[in-house]
Design a protein around this motif. Structure first.
Motif, PDB file in Angstrom:
ATOM      1  N   GLN A 209      27.090 -19.177  -2.943  1.00  0.00           N
ATOM      2  CA  GLN A 209      25.652 -19.447  -2.846  1.00  0.00           C
ATOM      3  C   GLN A 209      24.909 -18.212  -2.349  1.00  0.00           C
ATOM      4  OE1 GLN A 209      25.547 -22.944  -0.350  1.00  0.00           O
ATOM      5  NE2 GLN A 209      25.452 -24.324  -2.103  1.00  0.00           N
ATOM      6  N   ALA A 210      25.513 -17.497  -1.394  1.00  0.00           N
ATOM      7  CA  ALA A 210      24.883 -16.267  -0.900  1.00  0.00           C
ATOM      8  C   ALA A 210      24.805 -15.219  -2.003  1.00  0.00           C
ATOM      9  CB  ALA A 210      25.675 -15.719   0.295  1.00  0.00           C
ATOM     10  N   GLN A 211      25.864 -15.123  -2.815  1.00  0.00           N
ATOM     11  CA  GLN A 211      25.840 -14.184  -3.938  1.00  0.00           C
ATOM     12  C   GLN A 211      24.760 -14.574  -4.951  1.00  0.00           C
ATOM     13  OE1 GLN A 211      29.964 -14.095  -5.376  1.00  0.00           O
ATOM     14  NE2 GLN A 211      30.083 -12.004  -4.620  1.00  0.00           N
ATOM     15  N   LEU A 212      24.626 -15.887  -5.178  1.00  0.00           N
ATOM     16  CA  LEU A 212      23.607 -16.355  -6.112  1.00  0.00           C
ATOM     17  C   LEU A 212      22.211 -16.010  -5.608  1.00  0.00           C
ATOM     18  CD1 LEU A 212      22.659 -17.921  -8.593  1.00  0.00           C
ATOM     19  CD2 LEU A 212      22.853 -20.021  -7.245  1.00  0.00           C
ATOM     20  N   ARG A 213      21.972 -16.243  -4.316  1.00  0.00           N
ATOM     21  CA  ARG A 213      20.657 -15.904  -3.743  1.00  0.00           C
ATOM     22  C   ARG A 213      20.386 -14.410  -3.841  1.00  0.00           C
ATOM     23  NH1 ARG A 213      22.279 -19.899   0.064  1.00  0.00           N
ATOM     24  NH2 ARG A 213      23.100 -18.292   1.444  1.00  0.00           N
ATOM     25  N   GLN A 214      21.426 -13.600  -3.608  1.00  0.00           N
ATOM     26  CA  GLN A 214      21.252 -12.150  -3.723  1.00  0.00           C
ATOM     27  C   GLN A 214      20.924 -11.758  -5.155  1.00  0.00           C
ATOM     28  OE1 GLN A 214      20.996  -9.971  -1.482  1.00  0.00           O
ATOM     29  NE2 GLN A 214      21.204  -8.034  -2.565  1.00  0.00           N
ATOM     30  N   ALA A 215      21.619 -12.395  -6.120  1.00  0.00           N
ATOM     31  CA  ALA A 215      21.347 -12.092  -7.529  1.00  0.00           C
ATOM     32  C   ALA A 215      19.932 -12.517  -7.902  1.00  0.00           C
ATOM     33  CB  ALA A 215      22.372 -12.808  -8.412  1.00  0.00           C
ATOM     34  N   GLN A 216      19.470 -13.649  -7.371  1.00  0.00           N
ATOM     35  CA  GLN A 216      18.114 -14.105  -7.664  1.00  0.00           C
ATOM     36  C   GLN A 216      17.080 -13.150  -7.061  1.00  0.00           C
ATOM     37  OE1 GLN A 216      18.427 -18.044  -6.003  1.00  0.00           O
ATOM     38  NE2 GLN A 216      18.856 -18.982  -7.986  1.00  0.00           N
ATOM     39  N   ARG A 217      17.383 -12.643  -5.850  1.00  0.00           N
ATOM     40  CA  ARG A 217      16.458 -11.667  -5.247  1.00  0.00           C
ATOM     41  C   ARG A 217      16.405 -10.386  -6.078  1.00  0.00           C
ATOM     42  NH1 ARG A 217      18.383 -13.766  -0.156  1.00  0.00           N
ATOM     43  NH2 ARG A 217      20.100 -12.273  -0.158  1.00  0.00           N
ATOM     44  N   LEU A 218      17.580  -9.932  -6.532  1.00  0.00           N
ATOM     45  CA  LEU A 218      17.605  -8.715  -7.358  1.00  0.00           C
ATOM     46  C   LEU A 218      16.866  -8.941  -8.673  1.00  0.00           C
ATOM     47  CD1 LEU A 218      21.282  -7.462  -6.843  1.00  0.00           C
ATOM     48  CD2 LEU A 218      19.182  -6.412  -5.998  1.00  0.00           C
ATOM     49  N   GLU A 219      17.004 -10.133  -9.233  1.00  0.00           N
ATOM     50  CA  GLU A 219      16.286 -10.435 -10.467  1.00  0.00           C
ATOM     51  C   GLU A 219      14.779 -10.400 -10.239  1.00  0.00           C
ATOM     52  OE1 GLU A 219      16.028 -13.926 -13.925  1.00  0.00           O
ATOM     53  OE2 GLU A 219      17.253 -14.197 -12.135  1.00  0.00           O
ATOM     54  N   ALA A 220      14.351 -10.962  -9.090  1.00  0.00           N
ATOM     55  CA  ALA A 220      12.919 -10.946  -8.770  1.00  0.00           C
ATOM     56  C   ALA A 220      12.431  -9.516  -8.563  1.00  0.00           C
ATOM     57  CB  ALA A 220      12.654 -11.785  -7.525  1.00  0.00           C
ATOM     58  N   VAL A 221      13.253  -8.710  -7.856  1.00  0.00           N
ATOM     59  CA  VAL A 221      12.882  -7.303  -7.656  1.00  0.00           C
ATOM     60  C   VAL A 221      12.790  -6.589  -8.995  1.00  0.00           C
ATOM     61  CG1 VAL A 221      13.681  -5.095  -6.709  1.00  0.00           C
ATOM     62  CG2 VAL A 221      13.822  -7.172  -5.329  1.00  0.00           C
ATOM     63  N   GLY A 222      13.741  -6.907  -9.889  1.00  0.00           N
ATOM     64  CA  GLY A 222      13.713  -6.284 -11.207  1.00  0.00           C
ATOM     65  C   GLY A 222      12.464  -6.639 -11.982  1.00  0.00           C
ATOM     66  N   GLN A 223      12.034  -7.899 -11.906  1.00  0.00           N
ATOM     67  CA  GLN A 223      10.816  -8.314 -12.602  1.00  0.00           C
ATOM     68  C   GLN A 223       9.593  -7.613 -12.032  1.00  0.00           C
ATOM     69  OE1 GLN A 223      10.944 -12.558 -12.142  1.00  0.00           O
ATOM     70  NE2 GLN A 223      12.376 -12.865 -13.823  1.00  0.00           N
ATOM     71  N   ILE A 224       9.534  -7.533 -10.690  1.00  0.00           N
ATOM     72  CA  ILE A 224       8.401  -6.838 -10.059  1.00  0.00           C
ATOM     73  C   ILE A 224       8.418  -5.360 -10.424  1.00  0.00           C
ATOM     74  CG2 ILE A 224       7.411  -6.158  -7.844  1.00  0.00           C
ATOM     75  CD1 ILE A 224       8.467  -8.785  -6.703  1.00  0.00           C
ATOM     76  N   THR A 225       9.633  -4.790 -10.391  1.00  0.00           N
ATOM     77  CA  THR A 225       9.766  -3.370 -10.718  1.00  0.00           C
ATOM     78  C   THR A 225       9.312  -3.095 -12.137  1.00  0.00           C
ATOM     79  OG1 THR A 225      11.641  -3.180  -9.204  1.00  0.00           O
ATOM     80  CG2 THR A 225      11.382  -1.446 -10.851  1.00  0.00           C
ATOM     81  N   GLY A 226       9.673  -4.003 -13.060  1.00  0.00           N
ATOM     82  CA  GLY A 226       9.262  -3.810 -14.445  1.00  0.00           C
ATOM     83  C   GLY A 226       7.753  -3.815 -14.594  1.00  0.00           C
ATOM     84  N   GLY A 227       7.078  -4.734 -13.897  1.00  0.00           N
ATOM     85  CA  GLY A 227       5.615  -4.786 -13.965  1.00  0.00           C
ATOM     86  C   GLY A 227       4.971  -3.545 -13.382  1.00  0.00           C
ATOM     87  N   VAL A 228       5.508  -3.109 -12.221  1.00  0.00           N
ATOM     88  CA  VAL A 228       4.961  -1.897 -11.587  1.00  0.00           C
ATOM     89  C   VAL A 228       5.181  -0.678 -12.482  1.00  0.00           C
ATOM     90  CG1 VAL A 228       5.225  -0.323  -9.625  1.00  0.00           C
ATOM     91  CG2 VAL A 228       5.224  -2.800  -9.259  1.00  0.00           C
ATOM     92  N   ALA A 229       6.384  -0.622 -13.089  1.00  0.00           N
ATOM     93  CA  ALA A 229       6.694   0.532 -13.942  1.00  0.00           C
ATOM     94  C   ALA A 229       5.748   0.616 -15.132  1.00  0.00           C
ATOM     95  CB  ALA A 229       8.147   0.447 -14.406  1.00  0.00           C
ATOM     96  N   HIS A 230       5.424  -0.524 -15.720  1.00  0.00           N
ATOM     97  CA  HIS A 230       4.510  -0.515 -16.865  1.00  0.00           C
ATOM     98  C   HIS A 230       3.116  -0.032 -16.435  1.00  0.00           C
ATOM     99  CE1 HIS A 230       6.862  -2.020 -20.146  1.00  0.00           C
ATOM    100  NE2 HIS A 230       7.305  -3.043 -19.436  1.00  0.00           N
ATOM    101  N   ASP A 231       2.631  -0.546 -15.311  1.00  0.00           N
ATOM    102  CA  ASP A 231       1.319  -0.105 -14.821  1.00  0.00           C
ATOM    103  C   ASP A 231       1.343   1.380 -14.469  1.00  0.00           C
ATOM    104  OD1 ASP A 231       0.344  -2.635 -15.140  1.00  0.00           O
ATOM    105  OD2 ASP A 231       0.662  -3.228 -13.056  1.00  0.00           O
ATOM    106  N   PHE A 232       2.430   1.807 -13.837  1.00  0.00           N
ATOM    107  CA  PHE A 232       2.560   3.199 -13.461  1.00  0.00           C
ATOM    108  C   PHE A 232       2.601   4.085 -14.708  1.00  0.00           C
ATOM    109  CE2 PHE A 232       5.396   6.616 -11.461  1.00  0.00           C
ATOM    110  CZ  PHE A 232       4.319   7.264 -10.885  1.00  0.00           C
ATOM    111  N   ASN A 233       3.258   3.599 -15.724  1.00  0.00           N
ATOM    112  CA  ASN A 233       3.359   4.360 -16.971  1.00  0.00           C
ATOM    113  C   ASN A 233       1.979   4.524 -17.622  1.00  0.00           C
ATOM    114  OD1 ASN A 233       5.182   5.697 -18.826  1.00  0.00           O
ATOM    115  ND2 ASN A 233       4.681   4.084 -20.275  1.00  0.00           N
ATOM    116  N   ASN A 234       1.143   3.502 -17.545  1.00  0.00           N
ATOM    117  CA  ASN A 234      -0.218   3.601 -18.085  1.00  0.00           C
ATOM    118  C   ASN A 234      -1.015   4.685 -17.362  1.00  0.00           C
ATOM    119  OD1 ASN A 234       0.315   1.522 -19.853  1.00  0.00           O
ATOM    120  ND2 ASN A 234      -0.470  -0.054 -18.485  1.00  0.00           N
TER     121      ASN A 234
END
Length: 230
Positions: A135-160
């Motif tokens: 369960q702890a590994q799952l929560r960590q993976a979910q946090r990394l997935e959320a960070v990845g989604q946020i990172t993707g949005g920031v990267a697109h804005d930064f790229n613009n």
């Protein structure tokens, strides 16, 4: 015959559940263990006599005092709470046991003794630890997935933003003379924007929106290229 069958079925059920029974008669001081209780403790009937001393020798030193204090509570009319404790069998195996108890009273309410169950919960606790780990590994993976989604949005804005900076720097650089000090600044701006674009690609790769593209790096050239930026 029905009684023997009932006793056999009960014994088999307790064995499958790894649950033994135990009782102490306060009037006589006698202890009574079921066959399954002997098996759980790893001792043999006839070679081991249940007692405070015998039980204490099997229980982990850190758990011994708390476990052996429960009969004293029962003598005072207090039902001992459930307890888990560690034992070490004579064969060296370490197990975790859970004991639950109830008071035996006569018609006047006087406590005559204590009866209870002993269950080997070693495998159950190991399964719970494994479950908590997963369960702890799952929560960590979910946090990394959320960070990845946020990172993707920031990267697109930064790229613009970098597109504007990079485009303007290239236009300015083209309209300035070769020996112009401003041209060098425009070139540095363009280089910084290009490095920012590289960083954006790495962020997009981290967010799994773009495949990784590893390639060899010339460390000397990379460090030397920082001189002007510094």
């Amino acid at each position: 015959h029905e009684l023997r069958q009932s006793q056999l079925h009960l014994a088999l059920a307790l064995q499958l559940a790894s649950i033994g029974s135990a009782a102490i008669d306060f009037r006589t001081g006698n202890w009574d263990w079921s066959d399954e209780t002997y098996r759980i403790y790893g001792v043999e009937r006839g070679r081991f006599t249940p007692s405070f001393e015998g039980l204490g020798a099997l229980v982990h030193p850190e758990d011994r005092d708390e476990l052996l204090s429960k009969p004293a509570l029962a003598r005072m009319g207090i039902t001992p709470p459930p307890i888990e404790y560690r034992i070490k069998r004579p064969d060296g195996a370490e197990r975790i046991l859970r004991r639950e108890a109830a008071l035996v009273r006569d018609d006047s309410g006087e406590v005559l003794g204590i009866v209870g169950t002993v269950q080997d919960v070693t495998d159950l606790r190991a399964a719970e630890r494994e479950k908590n780990f997963l369960q702890a590994q799952l929560r960590q993976a979910q946090r990394l997935e959320a960070v990845g989604q946020i990172t993707g949005g920031v990267a697109h804005d930064f790229n613009n933003l970098l597109t504007v900076i990079l485009g303007n720097a290239e236009v300015i650089e083209k309209h300035l003379a070769e020996n112009s000090a401003l041209r060098e600044l425009a070139e540095l701006t363009r280089l910084a924007a290009e490095r920012g674009a590289d960083l954006t690609r790495q962020l997009l790769a981290f967010s799994r929106q773009q495949p990784l593209d590893p390639k060899p790096v010339d460390i000397e050239q990379l460090v030397s290229g920082m001189n002007k930026l510094l």
